[in-house]
Design an enzyme around this catalytic site. Structure first.
Site, short mmCIF file in Angstrom:
data_model
loop_
_atom_site.label_atom_id
_atom_site.label_comp_id
_atom_site.label_asym_id
_atom_site.label_seq_id
_atom_site.Cartn_x
_atom_site.Cartn_y
_atom_site.Cartn_z
N HIS A 103 -11.79 4.03 27.04
CA HIS A 103 -12.22 3.95 26.03
C HIS A 103 -11.55 4.90 24.75
O HIS A 103 -10.39 5.47 25.11
CB HIS A 103 -13.82 4.59 25.94
CG HIS A 103 -13.90 6.22 26.50
ND1 HIS A 103 -15.00 7.14 25.91
CD2 HIS A 103 -12.76 6.98 27.03
CE1 HIS A 103 -14.52 8.25 26.41
NE2 HIS A 103 -13.61 8.10 27.18
N HIS A 122 0.80 -1.18 -0.02
CA HIS A 122 -0.07 -0.09 -0.03
C HIS A 122 0.84 1.36 0.02
O HIS A 122 2.07 1.26 0.24
CB HIS A 122 -0.85 0.27 1.11
CG HIS A 122 -0.61 0.37 2.50
ND1 HIS A 122 0.53 -0.15 3.26
CD2 HIS A 122 -0.69 1.55 3.11
CE1 HIS A 122 0.48 0.22 4.41
NE2 HIS A 122 0.20 1.44 4.40
N HIS A 157 1.67 5.20 1.11
CA HIS A 157 1.68 6.56 1.95
C HIS A 157 1.79 7.74 0.89
O HIS A 157 2.70 8.44 0.86
CB HIS A 157 2.80 6.36 2.89
CG HIS A 157 2.49 5.42 3.99
ND1 HIS A 157 3.17 5.32 5.11
CD2 HIS A 157 1.29 4.64 4.21
CE1 HIS A 157 2.56 4.39 5.85
NE2 HIS A 157 1.61 4.00 5.31
N CYS A 184 -12.93 2.10 19.20
CA CYS A 184 -13.35 1.61 20.52
C CYS A 184 -13.83 0.10 20.75
O CYS A 184 -13.26 -0.43 21.73
CB CYS A 184 -14.66 2.52 21.03
SG CYS A 184 -16.19 2.42 19.79
N HIS A 236 -20.56 3.63 20.43
CA HIS A 236 -19.21 3.85 20.99
C HIS A 236 -19.45 2.92 22.41
O HIS A 236 -20.40 2.62 22.85
CB HIS A 236 -19.11 5.19 21.55
CG HIS A 236 -17.90 5.64 22.34
ND1 HIS A 236 -16.82 5.37 21.72
CD2 HIS A 236 -17.74 6.12 23.47
CE1 HIS A 236 -15.56 5.73 22.45
NE2 HIS A 236 -16.44 6.15 23.73
N ASP A 262 -1.16 0.26 10.61
CA ASP A 262 -0.23 -0.59 10.01
C ASP A 262 0.29 -1.83 10.50
O ASP A 262 0.22 -3.06 10.24
CB ASP A 262 0.94 0.17 8.84
CG ASP A 262 0.38 1.18 8.01
OD1 ASP A 262 -0.66 0.91 7.55
OD2 ASP A 262 1.10 2.07 7.53
#
Length: 243
Positions: free
Chosen positions: A213, A76, A78, A134, A201, A89
């Site tokens: 969280h 991939h 950047h 989350c 969430h 990643d």
């Protein structure tokens, strides 16, 4: 995590990877290096991500590549960034169990990286939806602290705005039961509704009025569980093994 030798891949593979990355710029490109009948091939894949800052490789493209030969590496780009793996990643590299060839465009630099058993910290991790979010934090907490492996549900970007209701539809399958209204216990999962038509969430209750969280555009961390977070909590669920 040390970079590897890109000479492991043929010049044709590197050239095709660079060309695809340039064609997709400024959006991230993604693809696979596949060994077909003893020869390396670069297979360009579709990026399902909605934004330009990450990639989601189309599962049909991976399945097709796997049917044609042995998948050797994930590729991939950047855009406008160094070919160093981000936190997301590193996590995904471990999940895939494959080397990652990362290409910087438009400059054209590249580096090959290998999985090394990396595990992101629970506190201070950056947000990347579907990878470090989350729900990822809840899963990693349960694995690290309690030795419990929770299923990983596919969750498209902004699923709560597209008719999805993943938390309410999935908590039972993940091994949780509804204990809303009971006294909170350590390790309970709090399902919250944050600017959304459905709960979107989640956090882990750590005891002593503290929640762990991870919010979008913020690092994961601990906060006092009162006031706002308590008001937007719609359901409390507890793993069956803890009941």
């Amino acid at each position: 995590m040390a970079p590897g030798d890109v000479a492991a891949f043929s010049q044709d593979v590197i050239s095709a990877s660079l060309e695809h990355a340039q064609d997709e710029y400024p959006r991230e490109a993604c693809g696979l290096v596949v060994l077909v009948a003893g020869a390396q091939r670069y297979v360009s894949c579709r990026n399902q991500a909605e934004g330009q800052s990450h990639f989601v490789l189309h599962p049909e493209d991976y399945a097709q590549a796997e049917a044609e030969g042995e998948v050797l590496a994930v590729v991939h780009s950047h855009p406008n960034a160094a070919p160093e793996p981000s936190e997301a990643d590193r996590v995904m590299m471990e999940r895939w169990g494959l080397p990652w060839l990362i290409i910087n465009v438009p400059v054209g630099h590249w580096r090959l990286w290998y999985p090394t058993g990396y595990r992101p910290p629970l506190i201070g991790r950056p947000f990347s939806h579907g990878v470090l979010d989350c729900f990822s934090l809840v899963r990693d907490y349960y694995a690290e602290r309690l030795g419990l492996e929770l299923p990983d549900f596919h969750r498209p970007d902004a699923w709560w705005e597209k008719g999805g209701n993943l938390y309410l539809e999935g908590y039972a399958e993940a091994g949780f039961v509804d204990v809303t209204g009971s006294a909170l216990r350590e390790h309970d999962v709090l399902l919250m509704q944050l600017r959304s038509p459905v709960p979107n969430h989640a956090g882990v209750y750590l005891g002593a009025d503290v929640v762990l969280h991870h919010l979008q555009n913020r690092l994961s961390g601990r906060e006092t569980y009162s006031g706002f977070w308590e008001r937007i909590t719609r359901k409390v669920v507890r793993h069956r093994s803890l009941c």
